[in-house]
Motif scaffolding. Structure first.
Motif, PDB file in Angstrom:
ATOM      1  N   ARG A 145      52.476 114.189 -50.407  1.00  0.00           N
ATOM      2  CA  ARG A 145      53.922 113.726 -50.310  1.00  0.00           C
ATOM      3  C   ARG A 145      54.467 114.896 -49.179  1.00  0.00           C
ATOM      4  NH1 ARG A 145      53.400 115.730 -55.154  1.00  0.00           N
ATOM      5  NH2 ARG A 145      54.213 117.775 -55.787  1.00  0.00           N
ATOM      6  N   ASP A 146      53.961 116.122 -49.136  1.00  0.00           N
ATOM      7  CA  ASP A 146      54.684 117.015 -47.928  1.00  0.00           C
ATOM      8  C   ASP A 146      54.012 116.876 -46.846  1.00  0.00           C
ATOM      9  OD1 ASP A 146      55.745 118.428 -50.051  1.00  0.00           O
ATOM     10  OD2 ASP A 146      54.315 120.026 -50.295  1.00  0.00           O
ATOM     11  N   SER A 147      53.016 115.584 -46.519  1.00  0.00           N
ATOM     12  CA  SER A 147      52.688 115.313 -45.353  1.00  0.00           C
ATOM     13  C   SER A 147      53.238 114.072 -44.882  1.00  0.00           C
ATOM     14  CB  SER A 147      51.193 115.322 -45.198  1.00  0.00           C
ATOM     15  OG  SER A 147      50.584 116.602 -45.486  1.00  0.00           O
ATOM     16  N   ILE A 148      54.184 113.493 -45.806  1.00  0.00           N
ATOM     17  CA  ILE A 148      54.531 112.038 -45.443  1.00  0.00           C
ATOM     18  C   ILE A 148      55.997 112.144 -45.148  1.00  0.00           C
ATOM     19  CG2 ILE A 148      54.816 109.806 -46.460  1.00  0.00           C
ATOM     20  CD1 ILE A 148      52.394 110.411 -48.239  1.00  0.00           C
ATOM     21  N   ILE A 149      56.285 111.500 -44.036  1.00  0.00           N
ATOM     22  CA  ILE A 149      57.687 111.275 -43.704  1.00  0.00           C
ATOM     23  C   ILE A 149      58.232 110.141 -43.638  1.00  0.00           C
ATOM     24  CG2 ILE A 149      59.480 111.978 -41.731  1.00  0.00           C
ATOM     25  CD1 ILE A 149      56.999 113.782 -40.463  1.00  0.00           C
ATOM     26  N   LEU A 150      59.533 109.956 -44.536  1.00  0.00           N
ATOM     27  CA  LEU A 150      60.099 108.396 -44.543  1.00  0.00           C
ATOM     28  C   LEU A 150      61.155 108.402 -43.808  1.00  0.00           C
ATOM     29  CD1 LEU A 150      59.896 105.846 -46.055  1.00  0.00           C
ATOM     30  CD2 LEU A 150      61.175 107.116 -47.819  1.00  0.00           C
ATOM     31  N   LYS A 151      61.177 107.247 -43.071  1.00  0.00           N
ATOM     32  CA  LYS A 151      62.698 106.984 -42.585  1.00  0.00           C
ATOM     33  C   LYS A 151      62.735 105.523 -42.789  1.00  0.00           C
ATOM     34  CE  LYS A 151      62.604 110.646 -39.651  1.00  0.00           C
ATOM     35  NZ  LYS A 151      63.804 111.467 -39.703  1.00  0.00           N
ATOM     36  N   THR A 152      63.931 105.293 -43.045  1.00  0.00           N
ATOM     37  CA  THR A 152      64.323 103.893 -43.373  1.00  0.00           C
ATOM     38  C   THR A 152      65.745 103.240 -42.511  1.00  0.00           C
ATOM     39  OG1 THR A 152      66.003 104.668 -45.111  1.00  0.00           O
ATOM     40  CG2 THR A 152      63.866 104.124 -45.746  1.00  0.00           C
ATOM     41  N   ASN A 153      65.352 101.956 -42.328  1.00  0.00           N
ATOM     42  CA  ASN A 153      66.271 101.200 -41.535  1.00  0.00           C
ATOM     43  C   ASN A 153      66.767 101.607 -40.434  1.00  0.00           C
ATOM     44  OD1 ASN A 153      66.374  99.203 -43.585  1.00  0.00           O
ATOM     45  ND2 ASN A 153      67.588 100.434 -45.029  1.00  0.00           N
ATOM     46  N   LEU A 154      66.036 102.172 -39.588  1.00  0.00           N
ATOM     47  CA  LEU A 154      66.166 102.533 -37.946  1.00  0.00           C
ATOM     48  C   LEU A 154      66.554 101.411 -37.303  1.00  0.00           C
ATOM     49  CD1 LEU A 154      63.538 105.331 -37.835  1.00  0.00           C
ATOM     50  CD2 LEU A 154      65.910 105.753 -38.604  1.00  0.00           C
ATOM     51  N   LEU A 155      67.227 101.746 -36.218  1.00  0.00           N
ATOM     52  CA  LEU A 155      67.519 100.778 -35.074  1.00  0.00           C
ATOM     53  C   LEU A 155      66.362 100.932 -34.234  1.00  0.00           C
ATOM     54  CD1 LEU A 155      71.122 101.734 -34.088  1.00  0.00           C
ATOM     55  CD2 LEU A 155      70.424  99.723 -35.703  1.00  0.00           C
ATOM     56  N   LEU A 156      66.050  99.945 -33.665  1.00  0.00           N
ATOM     57  CA  LEU A 156      64.836  99.978 -32.567  1.00  0.00           C
ATOM     58  C   LEU A 156      64.809 100.913 -31.505  1.00  0.00           C
ATOM     59  CD1 LEU A 156      62.576  98.507 -31.473  1.00  0.00           C
ATOM     60  CD2 LEU A 156      63.702  97.152 -30.034  1.00  0.00           C
ATOM     61  N   LYS A 157      65.987 101.343 -31.043  1.00  0.00           N
ATOM     62  CA  LYS A 157      66.127 102.403 -30.126  1.00  0.00           C
ATOM     63  C   LYS A 157      65.922 103.761 -30.827  1.00  0.00           C
ATOM     64  CE  LYS A 157      70.911 103.586 -30.754  1.00  0.00           C
ATOM     65  NZ  LYS A 157      70.678 104.870 -31.264  1.00  0.00           N
ATOM     66  N   ASP A 158      65.997 103.903 -31.936  1.00  0.00           N
ATOM     67  CA  ASP A 158      65.534 105.009 -32.672  1.00  0.00           C
ATOM     68  C   ASP A 158      64.095 105.232 -33.101  1.00  0.00           C
ATOM     69  OD1 ASP A 158      68.034 106.113 -32.710  1.00  0.00           O
ATOM     70  OD2 ASP A 158      68.692 105.092 -34.387  1.00  0.00           O
ATOM     71  N   ILE A 159      63.267 103.817 -33.246  1.00  0.00           N
ATOM     72  CA  ILE A 159      61.926 103.758 -33.569  1.00  0.00           C
ATOM     73  C   ILE A 159      61.099 104.080 -32.298  1.00  0.00           C
ATOM     74  CG2 ILE A 159      60.220 102.101 -34.388  1.00  0.00           C
ATOM     75  CD1 ILE A 159      62.374 100.829 -35.972  1.00  0.00           C
ATOM     76  N   ILE A 160      61.447 103.662 -31.251  1.00  0.00           N
ATOM     77  CA  ILE A 160      60.612 103.673 -29.983  1.00  0.00           C
ATOM     78  C   ILE A 160      60.276 105.072 -29.707  1.00  0.00           C
ATOM     79  CG2 ILE A 160      60.464 103.214 -27.636  1.00  0.00           C
ATOM     80  CD1 ILE A 160      60.511 100.760 -29.514  1.00  0.00           C
ATOM     81  N   PRO A 161      61.032 106.342 -29.712  1.00  0.00           N
ATOM     82  CA  PRO A 161      60.485 107.588 -29.653  1.00  0.00           C
ATOM     83  C   PRO A 161      59.377 107.905 -30.456  1.00  0.00           C
ATOM     84  CG  PRO A 161      62.879 107.410 -29.605  1.00  0.00           C
ATOM     85  CD  PRO A 161      62.390 106.330 -30.202  1.00  0.00           C
ATOM     86  N   TYR A 162      59.570 107.473 -31.791  1.00  0.00           N
ATOM     87  CA  TYR A 162      58.240 107.725 -32.634  1.00  0.00           C
ATOM     88  C   TYR A 162      56.956 106.925 -32.397  1.00  0.00           C
ATOM     89  CZ  TYR A 162      61.754 109.731 -35.952  1.00  0.00           C
ATOM     90  OH  TYR A 162      63.085 110.311 -36.213  1.00  0.00           O
ATOM     91  N   TYR A 163      57.019 105.760 -32.006  1.00  0.00           N
ATOM     92  CA  TYR A 163      55.948 105.169 -31.495  1.00  0.00           C
ATOM     93  C   TYR A 163      55.248 105.771 -30.139  1.00  0.00           C
ATOM     94  CZ  TYR A 163      56.307 100.432 -33.917  1.00  0.00           C
ATOM     95  OH  TYR A 163      56.329  99.574 -34.779  1.00  0.00           O
ATOM     96  N   LYS A 164      56.167 106.263 -29.312  1.00  0.00           N
ATOM     97  CA  LYS A 164      55.409 106.989 -28.178  1.00  0.00           C
ATOM     98  C   LYS A 164      54.788 108.225 -28.675  1.00  0.00           C
ATOM     99  CE  LYS A 164      57.110 106.669 -24.293  1.00  0.00           C
ATOM    100  NZ  LYS A 164      57.920 106.780 -22.936  1.00  0.00           N
ATOM    101  N   ALA A 165      55.283 108.648 -29.586  1.00  0.00           N
ATOM    102  CA  ALA A 165      54.597 110.312 -30.038  1.00  0.00           C
ATOM    103  C   ALA A 165      53.554 109.979 -31.177  1.00  0.00           C
ATOM    104  CB  ALA A 165      55.710 111.167 -30.554  1.00  0.00           C
ATOM    105  N   ALA A 166      53.205 108.806 -31.629  1.00  0.00           N
ATOM    106  CA  ALA A 166      52.494 108.631 -32.742  1.00  0.00           C
ATOM    107  C   ALA A 166      51.040 108.865 -32.089  1.00  0.00           C
ATOM    108  CB  ALA A 166      52.769 107.388 -33.546  1.00  0.00           C
ATOM    109  N   ASP A 167      50.094 109.182 -33.128  1.00  0.00           N
ATOM    110  CA  ASP A 167      48.591 109.136 -32.608  1.00  0.00           C
ATOM    111  C   ASP A 167      48.067 107.776 -32.587  1.00  0.00           C
ATOM    112  OD1 ASP A 167      48.471 111.864 -32.590  1.00  0.00           O
ATOM    113  OD2 ASP A 167      47.685 112.171 -34.634  1.00  0.00           O
TER     114      ASP A 167
END
Length: 167
Positions: A145-167
């Protein structure tokens, strides 16, 4: 059909298999859509092989084309990545519990076998607060659980930066 227009249905979801859609009217609507929509259109755009197979089972001769969901990646070039630490990411509906469970199991296996040292970012959407609360309880009991980050109901503009940084 009244005005003799050709109608093409974009088939993107198998509604009757989505959990959490419990009202009688919603269940009825989902079953009717999944089993009879093809009777009211001239052709179908399917986004997956699964939906094509379902369509062929219902209507062998209905014209279709497979057109997977696509994206204009150039529009995201100016957006800066979010989160510095390495992480893998899953983005989807909270209602797809079996898929999320699979992702958590894979992540746990990778961690257990020292194959991945990053975090898991779960970006989940949906309106079912009871399902989200139950999931949060399950997540709090997760060994990693300490390695799991949960984000809920984000707008697309807030999701894209995560996509760009993901492995």
């Amino acid at each position: 059909r009244i005005f003799r227009f050709k109608l093409v249905y974009q088939y993107v979801e198998f509604f009757s298999e989505i959990p959490g859609r419990d009202s009688l009217s919603t269940k009825l609507n989902d079953k009717l859509m999944d089993n009879y929509f093809y009777k009211f259109c001239d052709g179908v755009i399917c986004i997956s092989d699964f939906l094509i197979a379902h369509l062929k089972k219902k209507s062998k001769h209905k014209p279709f084309i497979k057109l997977p969901a696509n994206c204009d990646y150039e529009s995201f070039e100016k957006i800066q990545p979010n989160l510095a630490a390495p992480f893998m990411m899953y983005c989807g509906s909270i209602d797809y519990q079996a898929v999320i469970e699979f992702i958590l199991n894979v992540f746990g296996s990778l961690k257990l076998n020292n194959k991945y040292n990053g975090n898991l970012l779960l970006v989940l959407g949906g309106n079912n607060q009871a399902v989200l609360d139950k999931f949060n309880e399950k997540l709090s009991a997760n060994l990693y659980r300490d390695s799991i980050i949960l984000k809920t109901n984000l707008l697309l503009k807030d999701i894209i930066p995560y996509y760009k940084a993901a492995d």
